[in-house]
Design an enzyme around this catalytic site. Structure first.
Site, mmCIF file in Angstrom:
data_model
loop_
_atom_site.group_PDB
_atom_site.id
_atom_site.type_symbol
_atom_site.label_atom_id
_atom_site.label_comp_id
_atom_site.label_asym_id
_atom_site.label_seq_id
_atom_site.Cartn_x
_atom_site.Cartn_y
_atom_site.Cartn_z
ATOM 1 C CE LYS A 7 25.607 22.389 -35.195
ATOM 2 N NZ LYS A 7 26.582 21.875 -34.237
ATOM 3 C CE LYS A 40 21.461 16.990 -34.195
ATOM 4 N NZ LYS A 40 21.938 16.851 -32.823
ATOM 5 C CE LYS A 87 26.700 18.123 -26.904
ATOM 6 N NZ LYS A 87 27.359 18.293 -28.206
HETATM 7 P P1 ATP Z 1 25.400 20.576 -31.184
HETATM 8 O O1 ATP Z 1 24.007 21.105 -31.148
HETATM 9 O O2 ATP Z 1 26.414 21.469 -30.516
HETATM 10 O O3 ATP Z 1 25.850 20.125 -32.563
HETATM 11 P P2 ATP Z 1 24.659 17.865 -30.551
HETATM 12 O O4 ATP Z 1 23.625 17.609 -29.517
HETATM 13 O O5 ATP Z 1 24.266 17.746 -31.984
HETATM 14 O O6 ATP Z 1 25.356 19.269 -30.249
HETATM 15 P P3 ATP Z 1 27.213 16.609 -31.079
HETATM 16 O O7 ATP Z 1 28.358 16.801 -30.150
HETATM 17 O O8 ATP Z 1 27.185 17.393 -32.348
HETATM 18 O O9 ATP Z 1 25.865 16.857 -30.244
HETATM 19 O O10 ATP Z 1 27.100 15.061 -31.436
HETATM 20 C C1 ATP Z 1 27.625 14.036 -30.579
HETATM 21 C C2 ATP Z 1 27.041 12.694 -30.949
HETATM 22 O O11 ATP Z 1 25.662 12.644 -30.542
HETATM 23 C C3 ATP Z 1 27.069 12.391 -32.441
HETATM 24 O O12 ATP Z 1 27.353 11.011 -32.612
HETATM 25 C C4 ATP Z 1 25.658 12.678 -32.878
HETATM 26 O O13 ATP Z 1 25.279 11.937 -34.021
HETATM 27 C C5 ATP Z 1 24.882 12.242 -31.654
HETATM 28 N N1 ATP Z 1 23.611 12.947 -31.557
HETATM 29 C C6 ATP Z 1 23.454 14.287 -31.421
HETATM 30 N N2 ATP Z 1 22.158 14.591 -31.364
HETATM 31 C C7 ATP Z 1 21.477 13.409 -31.489
HETATM 32 C C8 ATP Z 1 20.092 13.070 -31.514
HETATM 33 N N3 ATP Z 1 19.169 14.012 -31.412
HETATM 34 N N4 ATP Z 1 19.763 11.765 -31.645
HETATM 35 C C9 ATP Z 1 20.707 10.800 -31.749
HETATM 36 N N5 ATP Z 1 22.031 11.068 -31.740
HETATM 37 C C10 ATP Z 1 22.409 12.350 -31.608
HETATM 38 MG MG MG Z 2 25.711 18.217 -33.487
#
Ligand code: ATP
Ligand code: MG
Length: 346
Positions: free
Chosen positions: A123, A206, A209
């Site tokens: 990040k 990955k 969001k």
């Molecule tokens: P950001 O991009 O802002 O970090 P994010 O999509 O990674 O958002 P988080 O809020 O960081 O979401 O993570 C919330 C939960 O969702 C965590 O348990 C994380 O491991 C899970 N998670 C996030 N992205 C994935 C993915 N692509 N596959 C499986 N689990 C995910």
């Molecule tokens: Mg995340």
């Protein structure tokens, strides 16, 4: 849960996890986190689920968007089946004990540990000098989120494994430095076919969001047309699907779509291969799109219904925060006592 029970004989099993309101929910968040949060609810173990708004602001969030995303994420939790009478549901900033314990942990964790975190590297990228101090300290706040409840189990996606390991290191170092066994050694719970859902545009990245490309992800609020279009355009290779898992070797995009199908259909990936082997993507993708729509549409329409009543969402978060605080406050007080802060015992 047996391993953690051995590690933490003195601690009642308790589940904690959180999601950042840093954008709209994705299919990765649903399969890797929310769906599994729901599965753990009602199993006789206390479940605490948080909207981690203080983590979200480690990168810039427009204030109005942050408010909306916090409510929308709560609506997502509720629509997916979290029940605020069975689980404790709240947003992090309403329970000040998270930030208070995080400061103690900032003084326990070492700079070198933080420097090794892949999320920080990903990040902050090449612009680490310009990243916020909060983004660097993120894992210490996450350790506080977990340990302020003495949580023994944390369901997360694969990407958060390293942060839960750091939480264990912080607990171990705190317990060692203060000659105590006050904090449990928490276990990550990373299970199922979709613990790492990948971007639809790049099978090595990955799904997130916060990815600038909307085409990279399926949003929980996407309609049937958008879902079908994104899956149709998802990057793949020209070969048909193999009929066993070995055939997915070196084909990350194909593997990703198979894993998504398996998680949505709640069947082992090997069974998906047995049923779909030999099909070209032109046949498999519409089946996957139909399945995704069938599973997500009822949740997104329920989310929209909750979003029509923000006052009700706020009421649920505030009630959850009261219940969370009741657990967190005595744990913080005891921590301050252990550290030797005057007034903590009063
Ligand atoms: P950001 O991009 O802002 O970090 P994010 O999509 O990674 O958002 P988080 O809020 O960081 O979401 O993570 C919330 C939960 O969702 C965590 O348990 C994380 O491991 C899970 N998670 C996030 N992205 C994935 C993915 N692509 N596959 C499986 N689990 C995910
Ligand atoms: Mg995340």
């Amino acid at each position: 849960m047996s391993e953690a029970a051995q590690n933490n004989p003195a601690f009642t099993p308790r589940v904690f996890s959180g999601i950042q309101p840093s954008g709209g929910l994705t299919l990765g968040n649903y399969l890797g986190a929310i769906k599994r949060f729901v599965d753990m609810q009602g199993s006789g173990v206390e479940t605490i689920y948080c909207v981690v708004d203080m983590h979200a602001i480690t990168v810039w969030q427009d204030p109005e968007a942050l408010t909306r995303q916090t409510r929308e994420l709560t609506a997502g939790y509720l629509a997916a089946g979290l029940d605020p009478t069975q689980s404790i549901l709240f947003n992090q900033s309403q329970v000040a004990e998270h930030a208070q314990l995080a400061w103690i942990f900032n003084c326990v964790a070492r700079m070198g540990w933080m420097n090794r975190m892949t999320q920080w590297k990903d990040k902050a990228g090449k612009h680490a000098e310009k990243a916020s101090l909060g983004l660097f300290a993120y894992p210490a706040l996450m350790a506080a989120d977990i340990l302020i409840y003495h949580a023994t189990h944390v369901p997360v996606g694969e990407d958060q494994k390293q942060h839960v390991e750091l939480t264990r290191d912080i607990a171990i170092k705190f317990n060692h430095d203060f000659k105590t066994e006050f904090f449990p050694i928490t276990e990550p719970v990373i299970e199922g076919a979709a613990t790492r859902v990948m971007s639809l545009r790049d099978g090595s990245k990955k799904m997130s969001k916060s990815d600038p490309s909307d085409a990279s992800r399926i949003n929980m609020t996407d309609d049937a047309d958008a879902i079908a279009k994104k899956i149709r355009k998802a990057k793949t290779d020209p070969e048909p699907l193999p009929s066993d898992l070995d055939g997915l070797e070196g084909r990350p995009e194909a593997r990703n779509l198979v894993n998504i199908y398996a998680a949505l259909a709640e069947m082992p990936a090997a069974q998906v291969m047995a049923e779909m082997g030999g099909k070209p993507f032109s046949e498999f993708k519409p089946l996957l799109a139909d399945l995704a729509v069938a599973k997500l549409a009822p949740i997104s329409s329920e989310m929209a219904r909750y979003m029509q009543d923000p006052a009700e969402i706020d009421r649920i978060l505030s009630g959850g925060a009261d219940r969370a605080r009741a657990i967190a406050a005595p744990i913080l007080k005891k921590t301050y006592e252990i550290v030797g802060m005057v007034g903590a015992g009063a």
